[in-house]
Write a protein that holds these residues in place. Structure first.
Motif, PDB file in Angstrom:
ATOM      1  N   LYS A 238     -22.868  43.225  25.444  1.00  7.09           N
ATOM      2  CA  LYS A 238     -22.916  41.889  24.825  1.00  7.09           C
ATOM      3  C   LYS A 238     -21.911  40.936  25.483  1.00  7.09           C
ATOM      4  CE  LYS A 238     -22.545  39.960  20.170  1.00  7.09           C
ATOM      5  NZ  LYS A 238     -22.463  40.274  18.742  1.00  7.09           N
ATOM      6  N   GLU A 239     -20.741  41.463  25.784  1.00 12.20           N
ATOM      7  CA  GLU A 239     -19.682  40.636  26.387  1.00 12.20           C
ATOM      8  C   GLU A 239     -20.179  39.948  27.671  1.00 12.20           C
ATOM      9  OE1 GLU A 239     -15.846  42.721  26.833  1.00 12.20           O
ATOM     10  OE2 GLU A 239     -15.708  41.765  28.798  1.00 12.20           O
ATOM     11  N   SER A 240     -20.725  40.716  28.589  1.00  7.57           N
ATOM     12  CA  SER A 240     -21.131  40.102  29.867  1.00  7.57           C
ATOM     13  C   SER A 240     -22.474  39.385  29.741  1.00  7.57           C
ATOM     14  CB  SER A 240     -21.198  41.155  30.972  1.00  7.57           C
ATOM     15  OG  SER A 240     -22.074  42.187  30.603  1.00  7.57           O
ATOM     16  N   PHE A 241     -23.365  39.893  28.891  1.00  8.79           N
ATOM     17  CA  PHE A 241     -24.675  39.263  28.728  1.00  8.79           C
ATOM     18  C   PHE A 241     -24.529  37.872  28.102  1.00  8.79           C
ATOM     19  CE2 PHE A 241     -28.749  38.928  26.166  1.00  8.79           C
ATOM     20  CZ  PHE A 241     -29.563  38.650  27.257  1.00  8.79           C
ATOM     21  N   GLU A 242     -23.671  37.773  27.102  1.00  2.15           N
ATOM     22  CA  GLU A 242     -23.501  36.476  26.432  1.00  2.15           C
ATOM     23  C   GLU A 242     -22.667  35.514  27.281  1.00  2.15           C
ATOM     24  OE1 GLU A 242     -22.707  36.932  22.189  1.00  2.15           O
ATOM     25  OE2 GLU A 242     -24.812  37.538  21.931  1.00  2.15           O
ATOM     26  N   GLN A 243     -21.728  36.076  28.057  1.00  2.00           N
ATOM     27  CA  GLN A 243     -20.975  35.214  28.996  1.00  2.00           C
ATOM     28  C   GLN A 243     -21.924  34.560  29.999  1.00  2.00           C
ATOM     29  OE1 GLN A 243     -17.930  37.558  30.934  1.00  2.00           O
ATOM     30  NE2 GLN A 243     -16.612  37.355  29.138  1.00  2.00           N
TER      31      GLN A 243
END
Ligand code: PHB
Length: 395
Positions: free
Chosen positions: A189-194
């Motif tokens: 989620k961290e990199s996907f949402e970034q």
């Protein structure tokens, strides 16, 4: 002429000398041995992972003529059943009863967290050959706790970028509800949402539950662009088959850390074909170590190796590096740890070093299931180090 008494005394002292030498020799041999405690799952959904790790570890030892760093290896083995409730007692059996020099384990993060507490409290050397809980090389990192596998964050974070780059905007996640599943979702989620994506729903089921049907129905109703999951072992094989049988595979791309498809493709019987995953290993990587490792594994075990076998093999390599860098004689833990921290491991995944938190810094590959193999199609994240948030050793 020697008197009868004197003869007897000579004979007795010769006997004593011989006995003493024998005892000394025995003690030296005992001191030269390394006592390895294998705490792994040999039953349950992760049984195949525990067996592959054991096979890989023993393969490396066999390649060194049955020794590590010149020492005979004595094994003590516990089936941890992937049960966190039994973990402290099981780890204590190895540490307190068997007095092992090194704890090697385990697969399940919940069990590994309890083991690591035992290792920290007793200052026992520990090598984690799989479990990825971020804390183990994060806030709970310790100089005597090493990991040869990955953190949950590593493959999941790499996958978040891949899924975003492939143009997906809305993703539903599904995982077993325990630390590793939750942290894999968080890393994704961290990199996907970034990168501009949105995790529209996080779904969880208890470990090791495999009643996927209601979740597949809910996913279909939510109509996301793609799905990200964490499953492994026997449960992963069932999930991928159920996903295809539910008619989702054709229209709804499935992404996961490579645990989904490592060691499980045969059991999926083709349902895994085409699935994209990220992991620090792929079948048949183009390096000499992979070639010799794979042919040795096939010869010894009449089966193809997977990432878990690699991690077992590399755990033995790391321990060997530690022992080779330490003096002969009694087990010198400090010297072993120092040499382990400095080691470069010539792994079938490609060579890697350890971060200050004792976690591998390694390439994360993008893989595609093709012809029953996890084939590398690119490097999703080169030389990826876990951020080791909260680890004091990083400073
Ligand atoms: C974990 O619990 O850390 C775990 C279990 C199985 C895997 C990967 C990680 O394949």
């Amino acid at each position: 002429m020697v008197g009868k008494d004197r003869k007897l005394r000579l004979a007795v002292s010769a006997l004593g000398l011989g006995l003493g030498m024998l005892l000394a020799q025995g003690a030296a041999e005992a001191a030269d041995k390394v006592k390895v405690g294998l705490m792994l799952p040999y039953t349950g959904t992760y049984a195949s992972l525990g067996n592959a790790i054991t096979n890989g570890f023993k393969q490396y030892v066999a390649e060194q003529g049955g020794k590590l760093g010149g020492r005979e290896v004595e094994y003590f083995v516990v089936d941890d059943e992937s049960d966190p409730a039994k973990a402290t007692e099981n780890a204590n059996k190895l540490v307190k009863r068997d007095n092992v020099d090194v704890l090697v384990g385990t697969v399940h993060s919940g069990v590994a967290l309890a083991m690591a507490k035992v290792a920290r409290d007793s200052k026992t050397l520990m090598i984690i050959p799989n479990a990825g809980a971020d804390e183990l090389t994060g806030p709970l990192c310790a100089p005597n706790v090493f990991r040869t596998s990955f953190s949950a964050w590593q493959p999941a974070n790499a996958m978040g970028k891949v899924v975003a780059e492939r143009g997906h905007k809305n993703v539903v996640t599904l995982a077993w509800k325990y630390s590793f599943g939750e942290q894999s979702v968080a890393g994704f989620k961290e990199s996907f949402e970034q990168a501009g994506g949105k995790v529209v729903k996080e779904l969880y089921l208890p470990f090791p539950n495999v009643e996927f049907q209601p979740f597949l129905t809910e996913i279909a109703n939510l109509r996301p662009d793609a799905v990200f999951v964490f499953f492994s072992g026997a449960g992963a094989a069932k999930f991928v088959k159920d996903y295809e049988a539910a008619g989702l595979k054709a229209g709804l791309p499935l992404y996961a850390p490579g645990f989904l498809t490592d060691g499980t493709l045969e059991a999926m019987g083709g349902a895994g074909e085409g699935v994209l995953t990220t992991l620090h290993y792929a079948d048949g990587l183009d390096n000499a170590r992979e070639k010799s490792f794979r042919s040795g594994y096939v010869a010894a075990y009449k089966a193809q190796p997977d990432v878990f076998a690699v991690q077992g093999y590399d755990s033995a390599q790391l321990l060997a590096a530690g022992l080779s860098g330490a003096p002969a004689g009694a087990f010198d833990k400090e010297a072993v740890m120092k040499a382990m921290s400095a080691a470069t491991i010539d792994s079938p995944r490609g060579s890697f070093t350890l971060s200050k938190a004792n976690n591998p810094v390694q390439d994360i590959y993008l893989r595609k299931v093709e012809g029953g193999q996890n084939k590398v199609i690119g490097v999703a994240a080169p030389k990826l180090a876990d951020p080791a948030r909260g680890c004091k050793l990083m400073n």
